[in-house]
Every structure is written in C-alpha cells, then in structure tokens.
Design an enzyme around this catalytic site. Structure first.
Site, PDB file in Angstrom:
ATOM      1  N   ASP A 273       6.683 -33.670  35.836  1.00 55.42           N
ATOM      2  CA  ASP A 273       6.149 -32.620  37.127  1.00 55.42           C
ATOM      3  C   ASP A 273       6.109 -32.870  38.098  1.00 55.42           C
ATOM      4  O   ASP A 273       5.707 -31.687  38.455  1.00 55.42           O
ATOM      5  CB  ASP A 273       4.345 -33.016  36.438  1.00 55.42           C
ATOM      6  CG  ASP A 273       4.134 -33.224  35.418  1.00 55.42           C
ATOM      7  OD1 ASP A 273       4.789 -32.786  33.904  1.00 55.42           O
ATOM      8  OD2 ASP A 273       3.009 -34.141  34.699  1.00 55.42           O
TER       9      ASP A 273
ATOM     10  N   ASP B 180      -3.575 -39.242  27.321  1.00 55.20           N
ATOM     11  CA  ASP B 180      -3.538 -38.230  28.811  1.00 55.20           C
ATOM     12  C   ASP B 180      -4.742 -37.944  29.467  1.00 55.20           C
ATOM     13  O   ASP B 180      -3.774 -37.409  30.694  1.00 55.20           O
ATOM     14  CB  ASP B 180      -2.784 -36.393  28.136  1.00 55.20           C
ATOM     15  CG  ASP B 180      -1.895 -36.378  27.292  1.00 55.20           C
ATOM     16  OD1 ASP B 180      -0.675 -37.228  27.423  1.00 55.20           O
ATOM     17  OD2 ASP B 180      -2.039 -35.841  25.749  1.00 55.20           O
TER      18      ASP B 180
HETATM   19  C1  BGC Z   1      -0.177 -41.813  32.860  1.00 60.08           C
HETATM   20  C2  BGC Z   1       0.206 -43.398  33.061  1.00 60.08           C
HETATM   21  C3  BGC Z   1       0.295 -43.549  31.758  1.00 60.08           C
HETATM   22  C4  BGC Z   1       1.300 -42.835  30.984  1.00 60.08           C
HETATM   23  C5  BGC Z   1       1.517 -43.026  29.758  1.00 60.08           C
HETATM   24  C6  BGC Z   1       0.226 -40.896  31.858  1.00 60.08           C
HETATM   25  O1  BGC Z   1      -0.565 -39.545  31.524  1.00 60.08           O
HETATM   26  O2  BGC Z   1      -1.731 -41.179  34.307  1.00 60.08           O
HETATM   27  O3  BGC Z   1      -1.217 -44.022  34.367  1.00 60.08           O
HETATM   28  O4  BGC Z   1       1.185 -44.802  32.566  1.00 60.08           O
HETATM   29  O5  BGC Z   1       0.774 -41.913  30.805  1.00 60.08           O
HETATM   30  O6  BGC Z   1       0.487 -43.358  28.636  1.00 60.08           O
END
Ligand code: BGC
Length: 576
Positions: free
Chosen positions: A291, A515
């Site tokens: 991102d 998410d």
């Molecule tokens: C989170 C991370 C996480 C990743 C995978 C991201 O949205 O911020 O902390 O490890 O997703 O699930």
C-alpha cells in the site's frame, strides 16, 4: 491494512494495455530428480471456428508408468474429438490421461497426442500445463497464430542464483501457526495445508509474538518442509514509518520520521537472519511494503482524495527511502526474491494512477543505493478482494453504444479484473525501466466470490449498469471497499505459473485474519479503528460515499476472525 483511495482523477492519458504472451526462461528439474516436464502446444486454425491441436509431452523427471496432462483453455475452446489419450473437458479445464500403450514415459522421453477443437473469438493457447500435478515450465507455444518463443529445458545451472520464476517446480511453505488456526475451525482442515504469507508487521514479529513464531522459527520449519527440494517461503515486509497513511486500521508502530529505526531495528535484523547459510537453499519471497507507494500517487495533494498523513509521507520521502533500503538490503541476499506491491485494479487501474505508479516504483527501486536488479516482480491485490477474472463482461464491451467504462461500477477504470491489470502493469513497468523478465504475483486469498449469489452469465443489456451489475462476480458495494468484505470467498488456490507473465497465484493475506476492527480496540501495535471496517459507516470520497460492506464484530487487523473465515470457506470459488 487495506486502504484504498482509488477514484478516477480526470480521465486522461493512454495506457499501453496490450497483453503480450510471454513465457519466462524455462527451468526444469534435472532428469531423474524432482518431477519436471515440457509441453509443446501447437494450434492450427482452419477457419470457421475449427482447429487442430497437437500436444507434445516430454518427461524431464523420473520415469512414469502412466500420466495425466491438464490444462485450461483461456477462451471458449472445446475439444470435440481427441486421439492418443482419453480426453475429457469440464468447463474450460481439459484432462488427457495416457492409453495403455503410451503411459510409460522414461526420463527424457516424449509422446505426442492430439485433438480437434472448436472456438469462437480468438484461439489463445493455454498458458500452463501440468503433468501428474507438476507444472511443466518448458512450455513452447508454436501455434500458427502466435509467436514462437524458445525456451531452454536446462536445470538451473547455478543453484545459488535466482531462477526466473521461484514458484516453478517448488513446494510452498505452510505456516504452522496459521494452519493450526484454520484447522481448529469446523471444516478448516480442507484449507489448513495451503501456503500463506508470513507477515512481519512489527519489530517484535522478527523474534515472534503471541500471533506466531519469529523469522528463524519459520525458516527452520521451512528447511524441514523442504526436505531437500526447492521450497518458496513468503514474507511480507510491512512496517514503514507512518504506515498505512490513508487509513487507520493498520497504522504501525513507527512514527513518520522514524526511518532510522526502520533501517536498524527492522530491515537490518531481518536481512541478517535471511542471509544465514542454513537458509541458502530456500527461495525466500519478500513482498515489500503493501500500500505505501500507491498511496503517494492517489491520496496526496492536489487530489480530492488526499489525506494529510499521506502528504506528510510524500513530503518527508520516507516511504521511498524505506522501500529502496529494504530492496537493497534484502536484494543483496542471492536467494531472496523481492516483489513490490502495486495495489489492485480498483485503485491503480485508472489512467492517471497506472503510469505514475510504475514510474514511482522505478524511482523507489533506485533509491537508497538500490537498483532495479533488486526487484524480481510485483504483487497485485494483496489483502484485497478484486476478482481474478470477470468472465461475463470485458472492458471493451458496450451496451446500446455506451462503453462499460461508463458504468457506475467501472467508472472509467481501464481494467475489470486483477489478471488483466497485473498483466498490463507488467508491460508498463518494463516500459518504466524494469527488467523485461519481471514476474507478477496475484493474491487470490479472498477474491473467489462463489456461493449461491455468484452470477452464471452476463447481466441484461438494458443499460450498461444492468449489464455490469448483473454479470460481475465481485459483489462489493463499491470497488473502493476493502475491509472484511461481506460475501467474499476463498479464491484460486496458490499455484505456480498460472497465466502468461504471472509467477504465481498466492495467498499472501492469510484468510481468516481480520483487515481491521469494527470498533476501537486498545492495543500496543499502533492500530486505529477505521470507519471502513464499521458496517454502519456510510462512506467517504475514497469509496464514493457508499456503505462500507464490512462484516460486523471484527477484531483488530491481523487477529483471527472466525466468522469471516467460515464465510470465506462457504463462498470459496473454486468451491472446497
Ligand atoms: C495487519 C497485520 C497482519 C496482516 C495479515 C494486516 O492488515 O495490519 O498486522 O499481520 O494484515 O493478516
């Protein structure tokens, strides 16, 4: 994570979107070792929608006593009659099994089979063939209608060096920590052995947290799983200063100015571990900073979608400095393969975002002492929900003279799905200066959109909107929605070399991990509560002021979200 902030910004400019079939250097297993194969496919069009197909199969692995060849037609092709094998076709998927007289195929031996077929539109060659489950990486398309590419059948001459596609002829690492959570869910054992990405989402994740073991623990387990064969292990490098500037759900621990901590407390220790001799035979894929760079294109002044925190990161340069530093440090390790994040089609697919993103990525690839040689490829759709292929409408369709680009859903975007986006971005990246053999990954973890609500044909041609809305697989309320999307399903299972220019479909976002939290949850990871994760939120400019489409009661990003995992399994496509 998973901001968005696409939105069209004055449709202008032309995008080179011609998808040219390219096949990377073919690397096959040495004879007598791991399985390997080569397929030469020739299609002769007769006109009138008929064609003859010739398929030469060469076995580059151990001797076989029978074989099964599989491939998928990219278009409407049908096998009408076949010979020298038992031919069956289901949908676009074709299977040919050996006859009693040609089943035995010694190492290096070849056999030829054939069929008559029908097609409409263009007769594009299948991109991938498997023999007894192994992807044949020596594909030579020699049809009279496409260009001939020559590939070599040689094994990697120098095992320490990078191969063109690290996923080809390789196992993939199953993260035991994710696997245990998946397996503990009712029905979860159906997917618990799938390979998923390992997110290094904070400094503490280097050595391990409550969410899972540290990097060395994963690498040691990877060596065990490899058992002497090539194996890909996938890490997500995700801890830039001022992380996730356009959203709150995945804000991180490092403040916008803390670039030195990023280098010395995060990237340097990661690189030191990955470089250990014990791991030199692993193929370590790193996806770099999800991102971040796309945010510097779409969510900054003077765009109407601008976010102050993104303006800060653009002004201080720390995203570019950080990405360049990560690429340089990790790219110096000969068995590390860096893939840069390119957002997804519903973000970067507009003309005003597409070229500028490719150019900015090239700038970052040359920052902080890095060169473009440190970029092995790009990843699309990480942790997003964009459909892989929209089978019932294309960007070139129109209804009563109105282009689908003018539909509310497409809104002048240049792409309707992730596959066409990723293939076109590859071309654009090469034009921006990247190496001609860069490969693409597509995160298909949650873009399946199956289940009973899945359309089975095009929408009615009443208006361009009925046509698109009735036929689209992606059932989000708006393309800009990104948090815990209701109705989504598991997508294509991870797979090597599934289409031209694509190194693999991967599950980089581990399905079942949230998410973002639906409500504020105190935590020490720097994560905030983003309204886009609240199902009652009515939206902002980045999602056209639509409802968020998020599931209720979601935990903090990265934490296990059982209800979502169950829905993803129910709506899986292909179904489980
Ligand atoms: C989170 C991370 C996480 C990743 C995978 C991201 O949205 O911020 O902390 O490890 O997703 O699930």
């Amino acid at each position: 994570m998973r901001l968005n902030g696409q939105r069209r910004w004055a449709a202008a400019g032309v995008v080179v979107a011609c998808a040219v079939a390219t096949f990377g250097v073919a690397l096959s297993a040495p004879a007598g070792a791991a399985p390997g194969c080569r397929v030469d496919y020739t299609a002769n069009n007769w006109g009138g929608g008929g064609f003859g197909g010739k398929v030469k199969i060469t076995n580059l692995g151990d001797a076989l006593s029978n074989w099964t060849l599989k491939f998928t037609f990219p278009g409407s092709q049908r096998v009408t009659q076949g010979w020298s094998a038992n031919w069956t076709q289901s949908g676009a998927d074709v299977t040919a099994t050996s006859m009693s007289w040609n089943g035995s195929l010694g190492t290096g031996a070849a056999t030829e089979i054939g069929f008559n077929g029908s097609y409409s539109g263009t007769n594009t060659d299948p991109a991938t063939f498997t023999l007894n489950g192994t992807t044949c990486t020596g594909v030579v398309p020699t049809s009279t209608t496409t260009t001939t590419t020559t590939t070599s059948g040689n094994p990697n001459p120098n095992p320490g060096n990078r191969v063109d596609n690290p996923y080809a002829n390789a196992k993939m690492y199953v993260n035991p920590d994710w696997s245990a959570k998946a397996a503990a869910e009712p029905g979860g054992s159906r997917v618990a052995n799938q390979p998923t990405g390992v997110w290094i989402d904070r400094i503490a994740a280097i050595t391990g947290t409550v969410d899972g073991r540290g990097i060395e623990g994963h690498l040691n387990e990877a060596v065990r799983q490899a058992a002497g064969s090539p194996l890909v292990i996938q890490f997500v490098i995700y801890n830039l200063p001022g992380r996730d500037c356009s959203a709150l759900a995945s804000n991180g621990e490092l403040k916008p100015t803390e670039i030195d901590r990023y280098k010395t407390e995060y990237i340097d220790p990661i690189a030191a571990i990955l470089a250990k001799p014990a791991y030199k035979d692993l193929r370590i894929v790193t996806t770099v900073e999800i991102d971040s760079l796309p945010n510097l294109i779409t969510n900054v002044t003077p765009r109407p979608t601008k976010v102050d925190a993104c303006d800060v990161m653009k002004a201080n340069g720390n995203y570019i400095t950080g990405v360049g530093y990560a690429l340089a440090k990790l790219g110096a390790i000969p068995n590390v393969y860096n893939y840069l994040d390119i957002g997804h089609h519903g973000w970067i697919g507009w003309d005003d975002n597409f070229g500028p993103t490719a150019e900015l990525l090239f700038q970052a690839a040359n920052a902080s002492g890095s060169t473009k040689a440190n970029v092995h490829g790009f990843i699309a759709n990480t942790a997003n929900y964009g459909a892989l292929k929209e089978p019932y409408f294309t960007i070139d369709d129109s209804v009563n003279g109105t282009s689908v680009r003018q539909s509310k859903w497409v809104d002048w975007n240049r792409y309707v799905d992730e596959l066409s986006y990723a293939q076109a971005f590859r071309q654009r990246a090469v034009q921006a200066g990247f190496d001609a053999n860069v490969g693409m990954l597509i995160d298909t973890s949650r873009n399946g959109w199956g289940g009973s609500a899945r359309p089975t044909g095009p929408g009615p041609k009443t208006t361009v909107d009925t046509y698109v809305n009735g036929g689209k697989l992606d059932r989000r309320i708006h393309l800009g929605n990104w948090c815990n999307q209701s109705g989504a399903g598991l997508g294509e299972r991870p797979k090597a070399a599934p289409a031209a220019g694509i190194d693999a479909y991967v599950w980089m976002k581990p399905p079942g991990e949230s998410d973002g939290a639906s409500k504020e949850i105190p935590n020490n990871e720097g994560k905030g509560a983003d309204k886009m994760c609240d199902p009652t939120y009515t939206g902002n400019i980045r999602n056209g002021n639509n409802m968020s489409g998020a599931l209720a009661d979601a935990p903090l990003s990265g934490k296990w979200f059982s209800a979502q995992f169950q829905e993803l399994m129910r709506n899986a496509y292909p179904a489980l």
